[in-house]
Design an enzyme around this catalytic site. Structure first.
Site, short mmCIF file in Angstrom:
data_model
loop_
_atom_site.label_atom_id
_atom_site.label_comp_id
_atom_site.label_asym_id
_atom_site.label_seq_id
_atom_site.Cartn_x
_atom_site.Cartn_y
_atom_site.Cartn_z
N TYR A 125 0.84 -1.20 0.00
CA TYR A 125 0.00 0.00 0.00
C TYR A 125 0.88 1.25 0.00
O TYR A 125 1.99 1.23 0.53
CB TYR A 125 -1.00 0.02 1.17
CG TYR A 125 -0.42 -0.32 2.52
CD1 TYR A 125 0.01 0.67 3.40
CD2 TYR A 125 -0.29 -1.65 2.92
CE1 TYR A 125 0.53 0.36 4.64
CE2 TYR A 125 0.25 -1.98 4.16
CZ TYR A 125 0.64 -0.97 5.01
OH TYR A 125 1.17 -1.29 6.24
N ASP A 205 -3.30 -4.41 21.50
CA ASP A 205 -2.55 -5.66 21.44
C ASP A 205 -2.32 -6.27 22.83
O ASP A 205 -2.10 -7.47 22.95
CB ASP A 205 -1.18 -5.43 20.78
CG ASP A 205 -1.26 -5.45 19.26
OD1 ASP A 205 -2.39 -5.43 18.72
OD2 ASP A 205 -0.20 -5.47 18.60
#
Ligand SMILES: Cc1cc2nc3c(=O)[nH]c(=O)nc-3n(C[C@H](O)[C@H](O)[C@H](O)COP(=O)(O)OP(=O)(O)OC[C@H]3O[C@@H](n4cnc5c(N)ncnc54)[C@H](O)[C@@H]3O)c2cc1C
Length: 309
Positions: A125, A205
């Protein structure tokens, strides 16, 4: 409300630095002494109705609530729920950043792309740094070799080229032109069924590290933070009730995302991609607009600003 500490940041990675700056500047505008750099936490606890963040080297910071957002190796999680052993998924990840000016024109389009193969896949990307355009990429490859879980471990170009031997030159060019190459092992931990204990909770996370196959780690972290803020606002005088509400709103969704992300490995990497005929059928079955919609729609139609809490 007094929040004892946000141990860590909500984002990581060069491409997220800009967003991190915006968040930092806004926090500082609200409370100029809110951020302390270079301080490590070793855990958190609730004592006499107050949340305490325990600091490395001794001492503690007290507040109404502690939010541990200290990443996959979270010390706050460990202090609440004990060790969470990580299991190797059987895949390694490569990451790099190649200047667009050095790549062929087909890499210069404003598109995210995923290249899939029998035992590996690569997602690319475009990103920008100081006005210069780059292609950021992450490349996952099946490997029995166990790599460290650290995201900042350097990798060698010759190893990357071995892993992607036989791949299209456009993919090899990404590795060859990359400024730096990083390589790490992809690990998973068992999902938690609760994130909060008394006046301490977790975000990101720290409570749901996941494989990167759905690209949802940051999204889930931002959703957590938004929903947590709503829960605390809704019952500022009863923190423990607010954290129960937060768990109820978030744990199931993130665990489903974590499991779906891991399951993507079997979709990105398929032996059917080895031969052109079976590959064609496989792509029609697994990558038709309907199949893709089914995999992603429930993820991206969720609205953290309105979801019931
Ligand atoms: C290469 C790569 C690409 C990714 N791409 C995407 C993507 O495209 N989309 C997406 O949604 N997700 C992506 N992710 C996942 C995403 O980066 C994580 O899910 C996200 O960063 C989690 O945010 P976090 O704040 O919970 O943890 P982290 O970003 O890991 O931040 C934790 C912070 O806590 C600090 N810390 C750690 N221990 C302590 C301690 N003891 N005391 C104090 N501070 C501590 C760390 O220094 C760090 O600043 C990607 C991950 C990687 C590695």
């Amino acid at each position: 409300m007094e929040i004892a500490a946000l141990s860590g940041s909500v984002f990581s990675g060069r491409q997220q630095a800009e967003l991190q700056r915006v968040l930092y500047e806004n926090v500082i505008r609200l409370k100029s002494d809110a951020v302390h750099f270079g301080v490590r936490s070793i855990g958190a606890e609730t004592v006499n109705g107050r949340a305490r963040l325990l600091l490395d080297g001794g001492g503690a910071v007290e507040g109404d609530v502690v939010v541990g957002c200290d990443g996959a190796h979270s010390r706050v999680r460990q202090s609440l729920f004990g060790p969470a052993p990580a299991r190797y998924t059987g895949a390694n990840a490569w990451r790099g950043l190649a200047p667009m000016s050095k790549l062929k024109p087909q890499h210069r389009q404003p598109l995210a792309s995923t290249w899939i193969g029998p035992t590996a896949h690569v997602t690319t990307y475009p990103v920008q740094r100081n006005g210069e355009q780059f292609v950021s990429f992450s490349a996952q490859v099946d490997s029995p070799d166990w790599q460290t879980e650290s995201w900042s471990e350097r990798g060698e170009l010759s190893d990357a080229l071995k892993d992607f031997d036989g791949w299209h030159q456009d993919i090899l060019d990404l590795f060859i032109e990359s400024e730096n190459l990083f390589r790490w092992g992809l690990f998973v931990r068992d999902p938690l069924d609760t994130w909060s204990k008394d006046r301490v909770t977790l975000v990101g996370d720290a409570c749901h590290s996941m494989t990167p196959y759905l690209g949802m780690g940051v999204n889930m972290t931002i959703e957590d933070a938004y929903v947590l803020a709503r829960c605390l606002e809704a019952s500022p005088d009863d923190i423990e009730a607010a954290l129960k509400r937060y768990d109820a709103a978030r744990v199931e969704r993130t665990n489903k995302t974590k499991a779906s992300s891991l399951a993507m490995l079997g979709i990105f990497h398929s032996p059917e991609l080895e031969k052109i005929d079976t590959a064609r059928q496989y792509i029609q079955k697994e990558w038709s607009p309907d199949a893709v919609r089914e995999r992603y729609e429930w993820l991206i139609t969720y609205d953290a600003t309105t979801v019931e809490i």
